[in-house]
Design an enzyme around this catalytic site. Structure first.
Site, PDB file in Angstrom:
ATOM      1  N   LYS A 115       0.719  -1.258   0.004  1.00  0.00           N
ATOM      2  CA  LYS A 115       0.154   0.067   0.050  1.00  0.00           C
ATOM      3  C   LYS A 115       0.729   1.338  -0.065  1.00  0.00           C
ATOM      4  CE  LYS A 115      -4.398  -1.609   1.883  1.00  0.00           C
ATOM      5  NZ  LYS A 115      -5.347  -1.233   2.890  1.00  0.00           N
ATOM      6  N   LYS A 198      -4.439 -10.416  -5.969  1.00  0.00           N
ATOM      7  CA  LYS A 198      -5.713 -10.427  -5.041  1.00  0.00           C
ATOM      8  C   LYS A 198      -6.608  -9.589  -5.825  1.00  0.00           C
ATOM      9  CE  LYS A 198      -6.055  -8.052  -1.404  1.00  0.00           C
ATOM     10  NZ  LYS A 198      -5.799  -7.653  -0.082  1.00  0.00           N
ATOM     11  N   LYS A 201     -10.846  -4.222  -3.256  1.00  0.00           N
ATOM     12  CA  LYS A 201     -11.946  -3.385  -3.355  1.00  0.00           C
ATOM     13  C   LYS A 201     -11.413  -2.193  -4.030  1.00  0.00           C
ATOM     14  CE  LYS A 201     -12.901  -3.804   1.852  1.00  0.00           C
ATOM     15  NZ  LYS A 201     -11.771  -3.293   2.590  1.00  0.00           N
TER      16      LYS A 201
END
Ligand code: TYM
Length: 331
Positions: A115, A198, A201
């Site tokens: 991130k 993966k 969202k």
């Protein structure tokens, strides 16, 4: 009645709409296990703000996440449902735990590494400390079991390390040491557009993820367009990540084994697998979406559930926090 049961706790960050990955990796298992445990499920809006959020959307998604839990089958009469920011003890314990967590261990977190790369020069400190807040979430309730997808396993492990460290310093019974529950099938649902990544969202490609808000038409289109390899035979093997992903989605939802599903496709084409998976998702997610919409319209019921939940959560979390303060010597 619930007091003799062990505690199970989990949460979703309302940083966007929920995906079928969240459903299969987490929510579905909460529903399956809910009768065996004293359950606490919440929407972690303080975690969501570790990356920039639009305030109006954040509010909406915070409520929608809990509406989804109920729509997916969590019984609000049995489980305690609440919103993280309504229970101040989470942020308070997180500060204390921050003082017992090492920069080195936080910098090894895979999710932080991924991130932070997307944040450019200015990485919020909250993103780095994110697992500490998650540890506070878990430890405040003396949690035994944390049902999560594969990507959160490392965060449950650091929670255990922090808890053991604190217990060694301040008494073995301070925190219960939690275990992760990672489902045997579906712990890592992959992006439909890049089956090596993966499903997330925040995938910038809206076709990569099936959202729990998607219409039947959107679900059908996305799954039928799922990226696969150029082969034809439906088998589960390393060279076929896109096919594996569709087989895994089917196995997680139907409870059938992968070999059983593979056998049912002998002589069939990739197209058959895609259409069947798409239909299965429409059948499964359609009713959840409609029920969520209903709950979001009749907000008074949801607000009442959340108010009751927050009160119970403050009570339970307050007991743990008080004991932590007492043992550390905080006035
Ligand atoms: P979050 O919001 O990223 O994800 C919520 C849950 O969904 C699982 N999940 C997946 N499972 C399978 N395949 C995928 N592609 C997939 N994507 C997500 C996650 O593993 C998770 O179980 N930090 C947590 C939220 C949190 C939490 C907690 C969880 C905060 N405090 C305390 C448990 C206990 C998170 O961001 O999850």
């Amino acid at each position: 009645m619930t007091e003799s049961k062990k505690t199970m706790l989990s949460a979703v960050a309302p940083s966007n709409r929920l995906t079928v990955g969240n459903y299969i990796g987490a929510l579905r298992n909460w529903v399956k296990l809910q009768d065996q445990y004293d359950c606490w499920f919440f929407s972690v809006n303080l975690h969501a703000i570790t990356v920039r959020q639009d305030p109006t959307e954040l509010l909406e998604q915070t409520y929608r996440a809990v509406a989804c839990y109920i729509a997916a089958g969590i019984d609000p009469k049995k489980a305690t449902l609440f919103i993280q920011s309504q229970v101040p003890q989470h942020a308070e314990l997180a500060w204390v735990l921050n003082c017992f967590t090492y920069m080195g261990e936080l910098s090894r977190m895979t999710q932080y590494k991924d991130k932070s790369l997307k944040q450019g020069q200015n990485i919020p400190a909250g993103l780095f400390n994110y697992p500490v807040l998650m540890a506070a979430d878990i430890l405040l309730y003396q949690t035994a079991l944390v049902p999560v997808g594969e990507d959160q396993k490392q965060h449950v492990e650091i929670t255990r390390d922090i808890a053991l460290r604190m217990n060694n310093l301040y008494g073995k019974d301070l925190f219960r040491i939690p275990e992760a529950y990672i489902p045997p099938v579906g712990a890592r649902i992959m992006s439909l557009q890049n089956p090596l990544a993966k499903m997330s969202k925040s995938d910038p490609d809206p076709n990569g993820a099936v959202y729990l808000t998607d219409t039947n038409d959107q679900i059908l289109k996305k799954v039928k367009r799922a990226v696969t390899d150029s082969g034809t035979e439906i088998t589960y093997e390393e060279t076929k990540p896109g096919i594996n992903n569709l087989l895994t989605i089917q196995a997680a939802i139907t409870g059938k084994t992968i070999p059983e599903i593979v056998n049912s496709y002998i002589g069939k084409q990739y197209g058959h697998l895609k259409v069947d998976t798409a239909n299965l998702l429409v059948e499964t997610l359609g009713p959840i979406r409609d029920k969520t919409d209903e709950l979001m319209k009749d907000r008074s019921y949801l607000l009442q559930v959340l108010e009751d939940g927050a009160e119970r959560a403050r009570e339970r979390a307050g007991q743990t926090l008080k004991e932590v303060y007492r043992r550390i010597g905080l006035v």
